[in-house]
Design a protein around this motif. Structure first.
Motif, PDB file in Angstrom:
ATOM      1  N   ALA A  13      34.113  20.782 -17.212  1.00  0.00           N
ATOM      2  CA  ALA A  13      35.409  21.196 -16.681  1.00  0.00           C
ATOM      3  C   ALA A  13      36.110  20.094 -15.898  1.00  0.00           C
ATOM      4  N   GLY A  14      35.577  18.872 -15.944  1.00  0.00           N
ATOM      5  CA  GLY A  14      36.242  17.764 -15.284  1.00  0.00           C
ATOM      6  C   GLY A  14      35.766  17.467 -13.882  1.00  0.00           C
ATOM      7  N   ILE A  15      34.633  18.052 -13.498  1.00  0.00           N
ATOM      8  CA  ILE A  15      34.046  17.787 -12.185  1.00  0.00           C
ATOM      9  C   ILE A  15      32.742  17.040 -12.420  1.00  0.00           C
ATOM     10  N   ILE A  16      32.687  15.773 -12.039  1.00  0.00           N
ATOM     11  CA  ILE A  16      31.482  14.970 -12.231  1.00  0.00           C
ATOM     12  C   ILE A  16      30.339  15.592 -11.436  1.00  0.00           C
ATOM     13  N   ALA A  17      29.241  15.913 -12.113  1.00  0.00           N
ATOM     14  CA  ALA A  17      28.121  16.616 -11.485  1.00  0.00           C
ATOM     15  C   ALA A  17      26.856  15.785 -11.652  1.00  0.00           C
ATOM     16  N   LEU A  18      26.298  15.310 -10.543  1.00  0.00           N
ATOM     17  CA  LEU A  18      25.171  14.377 -10.582  1.00  0.00           C
ATOM     18  C   LEU A  18      23.962  14.926  -9.837  1.00  0.00           C
ATOM     19  N   HIS A  19      22.800  14.783 -10.457  1.00  0.00           N
ATOM     20  CA  HIS A  19      21.537  15.140  -9.838  1.00  0.00           C
ATOM     21  C   HIS A  19      20.931  13.913  -9.169  1.00  0.00           C
ATOM     22  N   ARG A  20      20.392  14.099  -7.973  1.00  0.00           N
ATOM     23  CA  ARG A  20      19.732  13.045  -7.190  1.00  0.00           C
ATOM     24  C   ARG A  20      20.507  11.726  -7.270  1.00  0.00           C
ATOM     25  N   ALA A  21      21.736  11.781  -6.793  1.00  0.00           N
ATOM     26  CA  ALA A  21      22.619  10.605  -6.816  1.00  0.00           C
ATOM     27  C   ALA A  21      22.333   9.721  -5.610  1.00  0.00           C
ATOM     28  N   GLY A  22      21.473   8.731  -5.773  1.00  0.00           N
ATOM     29  CA  GLY A  22      21.117   7.854  -4.675  1.00  0.00           C
ATOM     30  C   GLY A  22      20.309   8.570  -3.619  1.00  0.00           C
ATOM     31  N   TYR A  23      20.310   8.017  -2.425  1.00  0.00           N
ATOM     32  CA  TYR A  23      19.542   8.606  -1.322  1.00  0.00           C
ATOM     33  C   TYR A  23      20.425   9.198  -0.232  1.00  0.00           C
ATOM     34  N   THR A  24      21.651   8.719  -0.074  1.00  0.00           N
ATOM     35  CA  THR A  24      22.548   9.180   0.976  1.00  0.00           C
ATOM     36  C   THR A  24      23.866   9.663   0.373  1.00  0.00           C
ATOM     37  N   ARG A  25      24.690  10.247   1.230  1.00  0.00           N
ATOM     38  CA  ARG A  25      25.990  10.716   0.761  1.00  0.00           C
ATOM     39  C   ARG A  25      26.840   9.556   0.242  1.00  0.00           C
ATOM     40  N   SER A  26      26.795   8.427   0.934  1.00  0.00           N
ATOM     41  CA  SER A  26      27.577   7.283   0.476  1.00  0.00           C
ATOM     42  C   SER A  26      27.074   6.779  -0.876  1.00  0.00           C
ATOM     43  N   ASP A  27      25.754   6.833  -1.094  1.00  0.00           N
ATOM     44  CA  ASP A  27      25.208   6.470  -2.397  1.00  0.00           C
ATOM     45  C   ASP A  27      25.777   7.380  -3.480  1.00  0.00           C
ATOM     46  N   GLY A  28      25.795   8.677  -3.197  1.00  0.00           N
ATOM     47  CA  GLY A  28      26.282   9.639  -4.175  1.00  0.00           C
ATOM     48  C   GLY A  28      27.748   9.447  -4.500  1.00  0.00           C
ATOM     49  N   ILE A  29      28.555   9.180  -3.483  1.00  0.00           N
ATOM     50  CA  ILE A  29      29.981   8.938  -3.715  1.00  0.00           C
ATOM     51  C   ILE A  29      30.166   7.691  -4.575  1.00  0.00           C
ATOM     52  N   SER A  30      29.358   6.675  -4.310  1.00  0.00           N
ATOM     53  CA  SER A  30      29.440   5.452  -5.101  1.00  0.00           C
ATOM     54  C   SER A  30      29.036   5.705  -6.547  1.00  0.00           C
ATOM     55  N   ASP A  31      27.961   6.462  -6.744  1.00  0.00           N
ATOM     56  CA  ASP A  31      27.524   6.775  -8.105  1.00  0.00           C
ATOM     57  C   ASP A  31      28.588   7.573  -8.851  1.00  0.00           C
ATOM     58  N   ALA A  32      29.173   8.551  -8.169  1.00  0.00           N
ATOM     59  CA  ALA A  32      30.214   9.355  -8.799  1.00  0.00           C
ATOM     60  C   ALA A  32      31.429   8.502  -9.141  1.00  0.00           C
ATOM     61  N   ALA A  33      31.770   7.552  -8.273  1.00  0.00           N
ATOM     62  CA  ALA A  33      32.909   6.674  -8.532  1.00  0.00           C
ATOM     63  C   ALA A  33      32.672   5.814  -9.767  1.00  0.00           C
ATOM     64  N   GLU A  34      31.436   5.370  -9.946  1.00  0.00           N
ATOM     65  CA  GLU A  34      31.120   4.585 -11.140  1.00  0.00           C
ATOM     66  C   GLU A  34      31.336   5.413 -12.399  1.00  0.00           C
ATOM     67  N   VAL A  35      30.887   6.659 -12.353  1.00  0.00           N
ATOM     68  CA  VAL A  35      31.085   7.549 -13.510  1.00  0.00           C
ATOM     69  C   VAL A  35      32.564   7.807 -13.724  1.00  0.00           C
ATOM     70  N   TYR A  36      33.296   8.018 -12.630  1.00  0.00           N
ATOM     71  CA  TYR A  36      34.731   8.275 -12.709  1.00  0.00           C
ATOM     72  C   TYR A  36      35.448   7.138 -13.436  1.00  0.00           C
ATOM     73  N   HIS A  37      35.185   5.909 -13.031  1.00  0.00           N
ATOM     74  CA  HIS A  37      35.877   4.764 -13.630  1.00  0.00           C
ATOM     75  C   HIS A  37      35.437   4.536 -15.078  1.00  0.00           C
ATOM     76  N   ALA A  38      34.147   4.747 -15.349  1.00  0.00           N
ATOM     77  CA  ALA A  38      33.660   4.576 -16.720  1.00  0.00           C
ATOM     78  C   ALA A  38      34.318   5.589 -17.649  1.00  0.00           C
ATOM     79  N   ARG A  39      34.440   6.829 -17.194  1.00  0.00           N
ATOM     80  CA  ARG A  39      35.059   7.855 -18.031  1.00  0.00           C
ATOM     81  C   ARG A  39      36.557   7.611 -18.187  1.00  0.00           C
ATOM     82  N   ARG A  40      37.162   7.125 -17.121  1.00  0.00           N
ATOM     83  CA  ARG A  40      38.601   6.869 -17.202  1.00  0.00           C
ATOM     84  C   ARG A  40      38.901   5.781 -18.242  1.00  0.00           C
ATOM     85  N   GLU A  41      38.029   4.791 -18.313  1.00  0.00           N
ATOM     86  CA  GLU A  41      38.210   3.747 -19.318  1.00  0.00           C
ATOM     87  C   GLU A  41      38.095   4.305 -20.735  1.00  0.00           C
ATOM     88  N   GLN A  42      37.367   5.415 -20.849  1.00  0.00           N
ATOM     89  CA  GLN A  42      37.210   6.064 -22.150  1.00  0.00           C
ATOM     90  C   GLN A  42      38.278   7.125 -22.399  1.00  0.00           C
TER      91      GLN A  42
END
Length: 221
Positions: free
Chosen positions: A111-140
């Motif tokens: 539905a357009g909400i990036i959903a990640l399991h065990r994204a890094g160790y901290t909240r900032s790690d998770g936001i960074s991981d989600a941002a990577e997915v966001y940009h990769a998908r946007r390029e596609q």
């Protein structure tokens, strides 16, 4: 334990003492502490026996300082831990709470909400991981409205029955959008028979509780 997870899930490299790096010193392993870390990795359900052994030998301990007796003991302890878990897995229901959460995440992701399991160790790690997915998908050519994830610290907490916290956010930085995404997350998770608590504050995470953390480990094969 927190320091171990920081190292394992994206922290800074561990500095080795000069004598350990040169192989001139062998230090005894704290076996009780090592067993605790093996159990956390095993029962988290994301690691294989091989990756658990690698994490213990290469990331938690200093490989050059481990004697052959301790190394053999670590290998045996990892094998024992996973054998116990495999035996337990055979008694689990066909669909666990973790499976239900995965179904909810798949629906949110579609539905357009990036959903990640065990994204890094901290909240900032998770936001960074989600941002990577966001940009990769946007390029596609695939746009994402927001994200939801839990991270390594959350897995650590859920293993001792503190519930699972889900972080979320919107990519337009609007509170109204974030609140709507939170409502979608709550609906998707509860549709799978899990219970959630969220106070309606976009600055606070969603709590999934109770949840039995029965996460089947992947195979080394």
């Amino acid at each position: 334990m927190r320091e171990f997870f920081r190292r394992l899930f994206g922290g800074q490299p561990i500095a080795m003492p000069r004598e350990a790096a040169s192989g001139a010193s062998v230090e005894p392993v704290d076996r009780a502490d090592t067993v605790e870390r093996i159990e956390v990795l095993t029962w988290g359900g994301f690691e294989t026996p091989a990756s658990t052994l690698e994490a213990i030998l290469e990331e938690y301990l200093m490989p050059e300082s481990i004697g052959p007796d301790d190394r053999g003991w670590i290998e045996a302890e990892v094998a024992r831990a996973f054998a116990r878990k495999r035996d337990e897995e055979a008694t689990w229901p066909a669909q666990t709470d973790v499976d239900r959460l995965a179904v909810a995440f798949e629906a949110l992701d579609a539905a357009g909400i990036i959903a990640l399991h065990r994204a890094g160790y901290t909240r900032s790690d998770g936001i960074s991981d989600a941002a990577e997915v966001y940009h990769a998908r946007r390029e596609q050519g695939r746009e994402s409205r927001g994200f939801v994830f839990y991270h390594g610290q959350d897995v650590e907490a859920v293993l001792v029955d503190r519930g699972l916290y889900l972080a979320f956010g919107a990519y337009d930085d609007r509170d109204e959008t974030a609140a709507g995404i939170a409502a979608e997350i709550v609906a998707a998770v509860e549709a799978q028979g899990l219970r959630t608590t969220w106070e309606g504050d976009v600055g606070k995470r969603i709590l999934v509780h109770p949840i039995r953390w029965l996460n089947r480990s992947p195979s080394d094969a």
